[in-house]
Enzyme design. Sequence first.
Site, PDB file in Angstrom:
ATOM      1  CD  GLU A   1      35.373  -1.947 -42.547  1.00  0.00           C
ATOM      2  OE1 GLU A   1      34.348  -2.667 -42.662  1.00  0.00           O
ATOM      3  OE2 GLU A   1      36.159  -1.753 -43.490  1.00  0.00           O
TER       4      GLU A   1
ATOM      5  CB  THR B   1      28.722  -4.415 -40.915  1.00  0.00           C
ATOM      6  OG1 THR B   1      29.958  -5.138 -41.100  1.00  0.00           O
ATOM      7  CG2 THR B   1      27.595  -5.315 -41.389  1.00  0.00           C
TER       8      THR B   1
ATOM      9  NE  ARG C   1      30.377  -8.675 -40.922  1.00  0.00           N
ATOM     10  CZ  ARG C   1      31.043  -9.430 -41.784  1.00  0.00           C
ATOM     11  NH1 ARG C   1      31.602 -10.557 -41.373  1.00  0.00           N
ATOM     12  NH2 ARG C   1      31.163  -9.057 -43.043  1.00  0.00           N
TER      13      ARG C   1
ATOM     14  CE  LYS D   1      33.420  -4.028 -47.565  1.00  0.00           C
ATOM     15  NZ  LYS D   1      32.863  -4.110 -46.200  1.00  0.00           N
TER      16      LYS D   1
END
Length: 214
Positions: A44, A72, A48, A132
């Site tokens: 993943e 994100t 960011r 998640k």
Amino acid sequence: MSQHHSLVATLARFKIIPVIQINNVEQAPALAHALADNGLAVAEVTFRSAGAAEAIRRMKQARPELLLGAGTILDGGQAEAALAAGAEFMVAPGLNPRTVTACRALGVPFIPGINSPSQIEQALELELSLLKFFPAEASGGVGMVKALLAPYQQISLMPTGGLTPDNAGDYLALPRVPCCGGTWLTPTQLVDDGDMAAIGLRIRQAVEKFAIRP
């Protein structure tokens, strides 16, 4: 098999999903090789950093067999960029209905972040069931996962946040925890330094410890 169940089954084979922040896209191909060559062809890549989409593209180019997710993901624009780069699923720290709608329109699986019963019910209302659990350790850890899974038999949780080689097994031992997200395999400093030997060692240790046979 539905898109959801197919993704759950695939991630369950990997068990540990490396969560990676790539600040220098030049490191992306070597990182792809470090993952695949050491037995864990999944990651993943978090949005960011500004070059996240390009990093995904380069990783997929270097090792097409990698299953790459984008993390994100906070809006539809990021999801669209990630999908165009080669990401096959999206992950977010929270639950934003607009992002759910955008990913659904793109036809890409989306795993939102939750850490409370109310958020789980919002996810179920949006017909999402792979969620998640984030930030896992700060939100109550294994005990909280057990508590959340008990009344919601239709969900699966992917704990992420604060996991280590010492506690990941406790999460994976729970029913309906198909996989965990872990940053310890690819710490940002090692990625920045290009220390693929150290990263490869961490991956091999995880593959052996958790008997990963994807």
